[in-house]
Design a protein around this motif. Sequence first.
Motif, PDB file in Angstrom:
ATOM      1  N   HIS A 194      21.068  13.784 -29.579  1.00  0.00           N
ATOM      2  CA  HIS A 194      22.051  14.854 -29.764  1.00  0.00           C
ATOM      3  C   HIS A 194      23.307  14.308 -30.424  1.00  0.00           C
ATOM      4  O   HIS A 194      24.195  13.770 -29.764  1.00  0.00           O
ATOM      5  CB  HIS A 194      22.413  15.489 -28.422  1.00  0.00           C
ATOM      6  CG  HIS A 194      23.190  16.755 -28.548  1.00  0.00           C
ATOM      7  ND1 HIS A 194      22.977  17.849 -27.736  1.00  0.00           N
ATOM      8  CD2 HIS A 194      24.180  17.137 -29.401  1.00  0.00           C
ATOM      9  CE1 HIS A 194      23.799  18.820 -28.069  1.00  0.00           C
ATOM     10  NE2 HIS A 194      24.553  18.403 -29.096  1.00  0.00           N
ATOM     11  N   THR A 251      21.477  28.017 -29.023  1.00  0.00           N
ATOM     12  CA  THR A 251      22.595  28.130 -28.090  1.00  0.00           C
ATOM     13  C   THR A 251      22.246  29.215 -27.072  1.00  0.00           C
ATOM     14  O   THR A 251      22.566  30.386 -27.248  1.00  0.00           O
ATOM     15  CB  THR A 251      23.914  28.455 -28.818  1.00  0.00           C
ATOM     16  OG1 THR A 251      23.776  29.679 -29.534  1.00  0.00           O
ATOM     17  CG2 THR A 251      24.283  27.352 -29.780  1.00  0.00           C
ATOM     18  N   HIS A 296      20.937  24.292 -26.065  1.00  0.00           N
ATOM     19  CA  HIS A 296      22.279  24.084 -25.541  1.00  0.00           C
ATOM     20  C   HIS A 296      22.413  25.057 -24.384  1.00  0.00           C
ATOM     21  O   HIS A 296      22.290  26.276 -24.561  1.00  0.00           O
ATOM     22  CB  HIS A 296      23.316  24.388 -26.628  1.00  0.00           C
ATOM     23  CG  HIS A 296      24.667  24.748 -26.098  1.00  0.00           C
ATOM     24  ND1 HIS A 296      25.741  23.901 -26.142  1.00  0.00           N
ATOM     25  CD2 HIS A 296      25.113  25.889 -25.506  1.00  0.00           C
ATOM     26  CE1 HIS A 296      26.783  24.495 -25.591  1.00  0.00           C
ATOM     27  NE2 HIS A 296      26.430  25.703 -25.204  1.00  0.00           N
ATOM     28  N   GLU A 348      19.911  20.654 -23.444  1.00  0.00           N
ATOM     29  CA  GLU A 348      21.066  19.826 -23.775  1.00  0.00           C
ATOM     30  C   GLU A 348      22.215  20.169 -22.823  1.00  0.00           C
ATOM     31  O   GLU A 348      22.484  21.328 -22.558  1.00  0.00           O
ATOM     32  CB  GLU A 348      21.505  20.082 -25.216  1.00  0.00           C
ATOM     33  CG  GLU A 348      20.384  20.070 -26.258  1.00  0.00           C
ATOM     34  CD  GLU A 348      19.800  18.703 -26.484  1.00  0.00           C
ATOM     35  OE1 GLU A 348      20.562  17.707 -26.429  1.00  0.00           O
ATOM     36  OE2 GLU A 348      18.576  18.605 -26.713  1.00  0.00           O
ATOM     37  N   ASP A 407      26.053  13.916 -27.918  1.00  0.00           N
ATOM     38  CA  ASP A 407      26.935  14.923 -28.516  1.00  0.00           C
ATOM     39  C   ASP A 407      28.024  14.253 -29.344  1.00  0.00           C
ATOM     40  O   ASP A 407      29.150  14.758 -29.445  1.00  0.00           O
ATOM     41  CB  ASP A 407      27.561  15.820 -27.447  1.00  0.00           C
ATOM     42  CG  ASP A 407      27.878  17.228 -27.962  1.00  0.00           C
ATOM     43  OD1 ASP A 407      27.558  17.518 -29.126  1.00  0.00           O
ATOM     44  OD2 ASP A 407      28.449  18.024 -27.202  1.00  0.00           O
TER      45      ASP A 407
END
Length: 422
Positions: free
Chosen positions: A73, A199, A238, A257, A336
């Motif tokens: 990620h 997302t 996400h 994630e 991230d």
Amino acid sequence: MSSPVLADEVVVHAGTLLAQPGEPAQNQQSIVIVDGVITEIRDGFIGGQGNSTDRRVIDLSDQFVMPGFIDLHVHLSSQAGDGRRTDTVTMSDADVALNASMYARRTLMAGFTTLRDLGSRGEPLYALRDAIRANKVAGPRLLVAGPAITPTGGHGDVHGYRAEILEVLASPAVCDGADDCRRAVRRAVKLGADVIKVTATGGVLSNTATGTGQQFTDEELRAIAETAHALGRKVTAHAHAREGIIAAAEAGFDSIEHAMWADEETMKILKRLDVWIIPTVYPITYVGDTPEKMKQGPLKDLPPASMAKLLELGRQPKDMTRLAHEKGVRIALGTDSAISPHGENAHEFIEYVNAGLSPTEALQAGTVYAAEAAGIADTTGSIVPGKAADIVGLGASPLDDIEAVLDVRFVMRDGIVFKQQD
């Protein structure tokens, strides 16, 4: 880029070799590489003469040698603190590609030979991926998602501008309703996506006061997962809020994630469904794990809507990772990066040990497990015959002190040496 042409045969002398994290390390091993692929591992240090007329020997006899690190990620397009909010409307795709190339090389030098970029404009990162693959520029092997699949107004959409600007900048991966979400996934694959990023919930840094709860419906999530798998792609979510994590897992997603607000019941579901967690812990250490640190840290100038969500996090990413490990949920490494600086990715290993994983478990998360979670375990993640020669050399053993992952002295990807120091 000063990448040498591959010799017919390369032999790496490894003082200590951890070929497959989770198995015992071995002393004085020789790794034989032909055309960038590992062909055999032999006891002892074999000589520089053999059947090949062009055998090259690389002496890492004083180093700890292991598979190249994998980060599932990252966001190579930018880095917090290096850009401005206006970059969204002023930077061209060429600008983005050049930035991403710089950050990719920086991360490669830190020992990461494979990265998964989970959110970008798409075209600049697809071009960089292909250029790296063709050895035109230096960088890790890239798996690229392109724009995240998002609902209208969702975390992956564009926020914080006047209405007519929002219409112009709206993400091309926006979809609403199950059929439209199938279309969005098909379009992403058509344009070059290696993995589908979704997302599923709100996010912290999107400039909108919509919280971090579930944003796609259960039906939409199922449509996305089914379409991605039908087209041969992993699909990852996400997801922050508990209900969004569970909805994505039950829809058939391969990984989650962040998973910030996962509780014990959520962990039981993830374990039962065999869903991976990619925790992304280091960014919270970097930006601050208390409200006081956050208000003084690198993200202190966030818009109010984003800051309000950030202040809720505190130590939750660290506590969640500890809980996931205790409950036996499978963990793969992701950072991230872009929130934390590119090139500091290996700090994530240290965060995992601080959260209760053993050094061996932390190393597995960033090598063999990350490769499995990404669906590339047949290519990389361990040093075994038939896989790409993705190899790093460290100054000391991370099994004794996990911070050794920060002392990367040698980096090879696909048999090409990008870094070598004494």
